[in-house]
Structure formats: C-alpha cells, structure tokens
Design a protein around this motif. Structure first.
Motif, PDB file in Angstrom:
ATOM      1  N   VAL A 175      25.266  76.616  34.863  1.00  0.00           N
ATOM      2  CA  VAL A 175      25.724  76.308  33.423  1.00  0.00           C
ATOM      3  C   VAL A 175      27.409  76.095  33.518  1.00  0.00           C
ATOM      4  CG1 VAL A 175      26.217  77.574  31.154  1.00  0.00           C
ATOM      5  CG2 VAL A 175      24.096  78.298  32.426  1.00  0.00           C
ATOM      6  N   ALA A 176      27.642  75.016  32.772  1.00  0.00           N
ATOM      7  CA  ALA A 176      29.001  74.476  32.985  1.00  0.00           C
ATOM      8  C   ALA A 176      29.773  75.416  32.070  1.00  0.00           C
ATOM      9  CB  ALA A 176      28.918  72.965  32.607  1.00  0.00           C
ATOM     10  N   PRO A 177      31.179  75.568  32.794  1.00  0.00           N
ATOM     11  CA  PRO A 177      32.109  76.260  31.930  1.00  0.00           C
ATOM     12  C   PRO A 177      32.625  75.307  30.750  1.00  0.00           C
ATOM     13  CG  PRO A 177      32.957  75.864  34.109  1.00  0.00           C
ATOM     14  CD  PRO A 177      31.491  75.617  33.988  1.00  0.00           C
ATOM     15  N   THR A 178      33.070  75.883  29.651  1.00  0.00           N
ATOM     16  CA  THR A 178      33.486  75.275  28.611  1.00  0.00           C
ATOM     17  C   THR A 178      34.974  75.399  28.327  1.00  0.00           C
ATOM     18  OG1 THR A 178      33.088  76.699  26.895  1.00  0.00           O
ATOM     19  CG2 THR A 178      31.362  75.253  27.492  1.00  0.00           C
ATOM     20  N   ASP A 179      35.582  74.554  27.639  1.00  0.00           N
ATOM     21  CA  ASP A 179      37.148  74.503  27.303  1.00  0.00           C
ATOM     22  C   ASP A 179      37.375  75.612  26.266  1.00  0.00           C
ATOM     23  OD1 ASP A 179      37.691  72.926  29.409  1.00  0.00           O
ATOM     24  OD2 ASP A 179      37.645  71.174  27.944  1.00  0.00           O
ATOM     25  N   THR A 180      36.141  75.902  25.403  1.00  0.00           N
ATOM     26  CA  THR A 180      36.402  76.614  24.095  1.00  0.00           C
ATOM     27  C   THR A 180      35.861  78.130  24.449  1.00  0.00           C
ATOM     28  OG1 THR A 180      34.274  75.896  23.497  1.00  0.00           O
ATOM     29  CG2 THR A 180      36.072  74.559  22.634  1.00  0.00           C
ATOM     30  N   GLU A 181      35.336  78.516  25.438  1.00  0.00           N
ATOM     31  CA  GLU A 181      34.693  79.829  25.551  1.00  0.00           C
ATOM     32  C   GLU A 181      35.845  80.847  25.800  1.00  0.00           C
ATOM     33  OE1 GLU A 181      34.395  79.771  30.357  1.00  0.00           O
ATOM     34  OE2 GLU A 181      32.608  79.279  29.272  1.00  0.00           O
ATOM     35  N   PRO A 186      31.847  84.211  29.013  1.00  0.00           N
ATOM     36  CA  PRO A 186      31.747  82.972  29.029  1.00  0.00           C
ATOM     37  C   PRO A 186      30.506  82.412  28.618  1.00  0.00           C
ATOM     38  CG  PRO A 186      31.322  84.197  31.002  1.00  0.00           C
ATOM     39  CD  PRO A 186      31.864  85.129  29.958  1.00  0.00           C
ATOM     40  N   ALA A 187      30.274  80.783  28.866  1.00  0.00           N
ATOM     41  CA  ALA A 187      28.998  80.357  28.265  1.00  0.00           C
ATOM     42  C   ALA A 187      27.931  80.478  28.975  1.00  0.00           C
ATOM     43  CB  ALA A 187      28.990  78.637  28.332  1.00  0.00           C
ATOM     44  N   LYS A 188      27.926  81.010  30.444  1.00  0.00           N
ATOM     45  CA  LYS A 188      26.578  81.368  31.042  1.00  0.00           C
ATOM     46  C   LYS A 188      26.213  82.655  30.585  1.00  0.00           C
ATOM     47  CE  LYS A 188      29.530  83.404  34.871  1.00  0.00           C
ATOM     48  NZ  LYS A 188      29.535  83.472  36.354  1.00  0.00           N
ATOM     49  N   ALA A 189      27.073  83.512  29.785  1.00  0.00           N
ATOM     50  CA  ALA A 189      26.472  84.785  29.411  1.00  0.00           C
ATOM     51  C   ALA A 189      25.329  84.705  28.359  1.00  0.00           C
ATOM     52  CB  ALA A 189      27.592  85.595  28.979  1.00  0.00           C
ATOM     53  N   ALA A 190      25.225  83.540  27.835  1.00  0.00           N
ATOM     54  CA  ALA A 190      24.192  83.190  26.900  1.00  0.00           C
ATOM     55  C   ALA A 190      22.971  82.894  27.546  1.00  0.00           C
ATOM     56  CB  ALA A 190      24.373  82.195  26.020  1.00  0.00           C
ATOM     57  N   PHE A 191      22.885  82.679  28.937  1.00  0.00           N
ATOM     58  CA  PHE A 191      21.710  82.398  29.827  1.00  0.00           C
ATOM     59  C   PHE A 191      21.497  83.280  30.982  1.00  0.00           C
ATOM     60  CE2 PHE A 191      23.707  78.712  27.872  1.00  0.00           C
ATOM     61  CZ  PHE A 191      22.898  77.985  27.042  1.00  0.00           C
ATOM     62  N   ASP A 192      21.897  84.779  30.706  1.00  0.00           N
ATOM     63  CA  ASP A 192      21.756  85.424  32.078  1.00  0.00           C
ATOM     64  C   ASP A 192      20.640  86.433  31.650  1.00  0.00           C
ATOM     65  OD1 ASP A 192      22.857  86.958  29.771  1.00  0.00           O
ATOM     66  OD2 ASP A 192      24.769  87.657  30.913  1.00  0.00           O
ATOM     67  N   GLN A 193      19.921  86.498  30.593  1.00  0.00           N
ATOM     68  CA  GLN A 193      18.804  87.135  30.577  1.00  0.00           C
ATOM     69  C   GLN A 193      19.079  88.738  30.072  1.00  0.00           C
ATOM     70  OE1 GLN A 193      15.460  86.674  33.332  1.00  0.00           O
ATOM     71  NE2 GLN A 193      16.692  84.990  34.186  1.00  0.00           N
ATOM     72  N   PHE A 194      20.556  88.818  29.701  1.00  0.00           N
ATOM     73  CA  PHE A 194      20.905  90.107  29.208  1.00  0.00           C
ATOM     74  C   PHE A 194      21.081  90.255  27.726  1.00  0.00           C
ATOM     75  CE2 PHE A 194      22.038  89.961  33.816  1.00  0.00           C
ATOM     76  CZ  PHE A 194      21.374  91.256  34.223  1.00  0.00           C
ATOM     77  N   LYS A 195      20.884  91.239  27.222  1.00  0.00           N
ATOM     78  CA  LYS A 195      20.917  91.393  25.800  1.00  0.00           C
ATOM     79  C   LYS A 195      22.437  91.938  25.475  1.00  0.00           C
ATOM     80  CE  LYS A 195      17.210  89.565  24.909  1.00  0.00           C
ATOM     81  NZ  LYS A 195      16.917  88.216  24.274  1.00  0.00           N
ATOM     82  N   ASP A 204      36.664  76.200  15.071  1.00  0.00           N
ATOM     83  CA  ASP A 204      37.415  75.745  13.631  1.00  0.00           C
ATOM     84  C   ASP A 204      36.914  75.473  12.612  1.00  0.00           C
ATOM     85  OD1 ASP A 204      39.571  74.446  12.514  1.00  0.00           O
ATOM     86  OD2 ASP A 204      40.124  72.901  14.241  1.00  0.00           O
ATOM     87  N   ARG A 205      37.473  76.000  11.713  1.00  0.00           N
ATOM     88  CA  ARG A 205      36.689  75.774  10.323  1.00  0.00           C
ATOM     89  C   ARG A 205      36.922  74.567   9.483  1.00  0.00           C
ATOM     90  NH1 ARG A 205      37.560  81.714   6.977  1.00  0.00           N
ATOM     91  NH2 ARG A 205      36.504  82.832   8.702  1.00  0.00           N
ATOM     92  N   THR A 206      38.148  73.992  10.119  1.00  0.00           N
ATOM     93  CA  THR A 206      38.410  72.562   9.453  1.00  0.00           C
ATOM     94  C   THR A 206      37.772  71.591   9.952  1.00  0.00           C
ATOM     95  OG1 THR A 206      40.219  72.261  11.278  1.00  0.00           O
ATOM     96  CG2 THR A 206      40.776  73.386   9.106  1.00  0.00           C
ATOM     97  N   GLY A 207      36.733  71.828  10.794  1.00  0.00           N
ATOM     98  CA  GLY A 207      35.756  70.596  11.408  1.00  0.00           C
ATOM     99  C   GLY A 207      36.245  70.038  12.663  1.00  0.00           C
ATOM    100  N   GLY A 208      37.036  70.905  13.558  1.00  0.00           N
ATOM    101  CA  GLY A 208      37.270  70.370  14.538  1.00  0.00           C
ATOM    102  C   GLY A 208      36.267  70.173  15.862  1.00  0.00           C
ATOM    103  N   VAL A 209      36.761  70.918  17.072  1.00  0.00           N
ATOM    104  CA  VAL A 209      35.854  70.576  18.180  1.00  0.00           C
ATOM    105  C   VAL A 209      34.739  71.548  17.894  1.00  0.00           C
ATOM    106  CG1 VAL A 209      35.443  70.884  20.788  1.00  0.00           C
ATOM    107  CG2 VAL A 209      37.545  69.879  19.655  1.00  0.00           C
ATOM    108  N   GLN A 210      33.400  71.161  18.130  1.00  0.00           N
ATOM    109  CA  GLN A 210      32.227  72.119  17.982  1.00  0.00           C
ATOM    110  C   GLN A 210      31.812  72.670  19.240  1.00  0.00           C
ATOM    111  OE1 GLN A 210      29.928  68.986  16.092  1.00  0.00           O
ATOM    112  NE2 GLN A 210      30.064  70.059  14.196  1.00  0.00           N
ATOM    113  N   PRO A 211      31.796  73.833  19.378  1.00  0.00           N
ATOM    114  CA  PRO A 211      31.354  74.477  21.011  1.00  0.00           C
ATOM    115  C   PRO A 211      30.204  73.696  21.527  1.00  0.00           C
ATOM    116  CG  PRO A 211      32.153  76.084  19.641  1.00  0.00           C
ATOM    117  CD  PRO A 211      31.907  75.168  18.716  1.00  0.00           C
ATOM    118  N   ALA A 212      30.149  73.628  22.698  1.00  0.00           N
ATOM    119  CA  ALA A 212      28.770  72.920  23.303  1.00  0.00           C
ATOM    120  C   ALA A 212      29.111  73.476  25.048  1.00  0.00           C
ATOM    121  CB  ALA A 212      28.911  71.546  23.361  1.00  0.00           C
ATOM    122  N   VAL A 213      27.860  73.401  25.479  1.00  0.00           N
ATOM    123  CA  VAL A 213      27.820  73.921  26.870  1.00  0.00           C
ATOM    124  C   VAL A 213      26.615  73.044  27.441  1.00  0.00           C
ATOM    125  CG1 VAL A 213      26.174  75.764  26.278  1.00  0.00           C
ATOM    126  CG2 VAL A 213      27.347  75.734  28.636  1.00  0.00           C
TER     127      VAL A 213
END
Length: 306
Positions: A175-181, A186-195, A204-213
């Motif tokens: 899982v590639a790290p992201t600049d917004t995490e 980290p982003a890999k925590a969403a794929f580690d099978q732990f709850k 950013d509420r103003t419509g800036g960068v949308q987080p992606a991994v």
C-alpha cells in the motif's frame, strides 16, 4: 609268427601305436543346403503413407491389412509403422467425400476441387504457419512474452469470474503511502485486517485535494466484492466519514460506490474489477462532522474469484 620276406624274417610292425584312438566313422554325403536369400533394402515402390507397415527386409511400404510383404514375402510381424507428422495432427481429419449418384459428374466431364474447399485449405495451412511463427517470436523475445502472458492471465481471470462463483479474500501486497495521511494513521492501516486501526487523511471542505491511496494486489485478480468499514474505530462521529468512494483499476475501468453513514461493515459488489492488479481508492465525498478536518476509514477488504 614273423613271415619270411626274401629269405629273411620280418616282424609285423603296428604303425598305429598303442595310444591311437578309434578309427574315424564313415559319413554319408549330405544334400547341399540352399544359399540364404539376399534381399537388398531399396526404396519403396509405392508412396509411403501414415500407418503403413515398412518391411524390415526390403523396406517396402505395405498397407496395414497385409501380413506379409508384397515385394519380398517376409512376415510383417516386426515391421515398423509409419507415424503421422506432428503438424498433420493439428489439421482436422476429413473422411472420404461421398457424392450422391444424382450429382456425380458425367463421364468425360472435368472434375475439380470446389473453390470453397481450396480457400478453406489455404486458410488452415497459413493460420498454422502464423501461429507457429508468433509462438517462436514470443518465446525468444522476453518483453513480448511477458506482455502476452499478462494478457492471457487477465483473460483467464475474467473467464473464471464469469463462470465461477466462489469468492476468496484478496490481500494487498503493498500500500503506497500518501501525502495527506495523518501521523499514526497511515493509509495501510485500512488494509491490515484490524478493526482497531484506521486510515485518517486531511479533508479540505473547499474542494481541494481528495485523499487517495494506491493498493497493489500482487497479481491480476478478478475483484467481485468489497467490504468497507467507515469512520474511525475510536470515535465514529469525531471524524468525517466517506460517503462516496471511487475504485479505479489498472484495467482502465472503475466503480463508484455510495456508502451509508454507519460504523457497521458494508458489503458492495464490484462490476468492473476484472483483471485488476492495482486499485486506487479515492474519497470523493464525506459525511461531515462538526469541526472535523479529516476523513477516517477503518477497513477495506477485497474479495475475488478463485
């Protein structure tokens, strides 16, 4: 008694000697045996066809129904059978052509092959040649071989997805790290099978960068289902939660998923995840919490066919 010879007594002398063996027995003359027949191996007088029996004495080709060679008369019990060439086995077998009596050509009429049959024979032969040439090129050129194998795996995976129904978990290899995490989430925590861990990223509420991994599955996979657990495990309403997720695949297709605002796992079917190796998960919209400046995602679990 010695016999007188010329007035003198001469003793008889035994020339055989005391150690001489018995006298040789007389042998009657035998009939002359016929000289063995010499058979030279010469080219066959008939065209050799697959399945023919080749005589071991003279090399003549014989049909399979014969028991003895048609040229030298030797038994064909130990004859060699002519094998069909490997490339002829690829061509479909055709039986003898049967023409109804009403359609048989009249005596003296010109008999020729139909144009359609000629075209079919031409296409079959040159198709086999093209396949063989392509196989040789793929075998000797590594980049092309890798490309073809990847495409073949993708097609096989897609076919399996269509025909099969059993789903199994697909674990990402990286899982590639992201600049917004955020630090500690980290982003890999969403794929580690732990709850009890989660991915948290700036929102950013103003419509800036949308987080992606970007998630690498390690091999071409037919993704069919995803289970998403939204929010943070230590405070569901303390963070923004994804409401719309985009799953973009390496096969240049994507699925847009709409979530409900619940901490319970949500099972969602994927329609375009066939032959995917890399998946880009992006948060497009969120369920907002007052004062929250991030978005949290506890777990994303992929399931594929096979």
């Amino acid at each position: 008694m010695p016999e007188p010879v010329g007035g003198a007594l001469v003793a008889a002398v035994d020339t055989a000697g005391p150690d001489a063996g018995p006298a040789a027995e007389e042998v009657l003359p035998q009939e002359a045996r016929p000289a063995p027949r010499t058979v030279r191996r010469v080219p066959s007088t008939r065209a050799i066809r697959p399945g023919d029996l080749i005589c071991g004495e003279c090399g003549e080709g014989n049909v399979t129904t014969r028991k003895f060679c048609g040229r030298c008369g030797e038994s064909l019990s130990s004859a060699t059978t002519v094998r069909t060439q490997w490339w002829r086995r690829l061509a479909p077998r055709r039986g003898p052509r049967v023409v109804p009596a009403a359609k048989r050509p009249k005596p003296g009429a010109a008999v020729g092959r139909r144009p359609g049959r000629r075209i079919g024979t031409f296409v079959r032969r040159y198709t086999m040649v093209v396949v063989l040439v392509c196989g040789l090129v793929v075998g000797v050129y590594p980049p092309l071989r890798t490309f073809v194998l990847d495409k073949a795996r993708g097609v096989g995976t897609a076919a399996t997805a269509v025909l099969g129904t059993a789903l199994s978990p697909v674990r990402p290899t990286s899982v590639a790290p992201t600049d917004t995490e955020l630090e500690g989430h980290p982003a890999k925590a969403a794929f580690d099978q732990f709850k009890n861990t989660y991915w948290a990223a700036r929102w950013d509420r103003t419509g800036g960068v949308q987080p992606a991994v970007a998630v690498d599955l390690g091999k071409v996979t037919a993704l069919a289902k995803v289970i998403v657990t939204s929010g943070a495990s230590d405070g569901f309403v303390a963070h923004n939660r994804p409401s719309i997720l985009l799953f973009a695949y390496s096969n240049e297709k994507s699925d847009t998923v709409t979530l409900t605002d619940t901490p319970e796992p949500q099972e969602i079917s994927l329609a375009n995840g066939l032959a995917a190796k890399v998946v880009r998960v992006q948060v497009l919209q969120v369920f907002e919490s007052e004062g929250a400046q991030d978005v949290a995602l506890t777990e994303v679990e992929f399931f594929g066919v096979g």
